[in-house]
Design an enzyme around this catalytic site. Sequence first.
Site, short mmCIF file in Angstrom:
data_model
loop_
_atom_site.label_atom_id
_atom_site.label_comp_id
_atom_site.label_asym_id
_atom_site.label_seq_id
_atom_site.Cartn_x
_atom_site.Cartn_y
_atom_site.Cartn_z
N SER A 241 -21.76 -30.90 21.14
CA SER A 241 -22.78 -31.81 20.92
C SER A 241 -22.23 -33.14 21.67
O SER A 241 -22.97 -33.84 22.37
CB SER A 241 -23.04 -32.08 19.55
OG SER A 241 -23.39 -30.97 18.78
N ARG B 284 -15.28 -21.37 19.35
CA ARG B 284 -15.47 -21.41 20.72
C ARG B 284 -14.24 -20.85 21.56
O ARG B 284 -14.26 -19.97 22.42
CB ARG B 284 -16.11 -22.55 21.39
CG ARG B 284 -17.36 -22.91 20.90
CD ARG B 284 -17.61 -24.30 21.13
NE ARG B 284 -16.82 -25.50 20.49
CZ ARG B 284 -17.05 -26.40 20.20
NH1 ARG B 284 -18.01 -27.24 20.56
NH2 ARG B 284 -16.03 -27.24 19.71
#
Length: 176
Positions: free
Chosen positions: A130, A92
Amino acid sequence: MKKIALYPGSFDPLTNGHLDIIHRASRLFDEVIVAILINSEKSPLFSADERSTMIRTSLGRDYPNVRVDTFEGLLVDYALQQQARVIVRGIRAVSDYEYELQMALMNRRLEPRIETVFMMPSEAYSYLSSRLVREVCQFGGAISGLVPRNVEDRLLKKIASMGREGQAAAANNPDS
Ligand code: PNS
């Protein structure tokens, strides 16, 4: 030879960022195996079965070349067993790189025939993890658009069914 890629992770739970990577990988490889780590030392919010079900539900029938499985032990051993020669990992931001580089180089040392391929999710998901989803959900924040609908429903039910202490522990679990 069929190009089989593994996309391993904790997926606790699956996010739209993970789905984005699965979508991209499914276009590059003949087969993609989403491999959920079963690790008895960590205490995930969702069981491996729950995580598998959520991923399968989210994929629906749109990805005939993607399957979902669980694994224990070394990733490279599981990859060889599945005849996969590629490990896909999503990156990311620069902050992911150090950890991912370490893992990729260790995996290469363990099994030089397996290559790690880094893929970038859409920038819309570049901040998504998450852990953050679990934390936001625990404190009543909106998570729609960050995870598939079935994951959102299950998260809300799971958090509601836990006591305060359980909720705090779930949010703090360091898994990505
Ligand atoms: O989603 P995650 O938690 O970042 O995924 C980490 C994962 C599952 C890819 C990693 O922990 C792993 O591969 N574990 C299996 C054990 C192993 O092979 N360890 C050595 C890799 S350097």
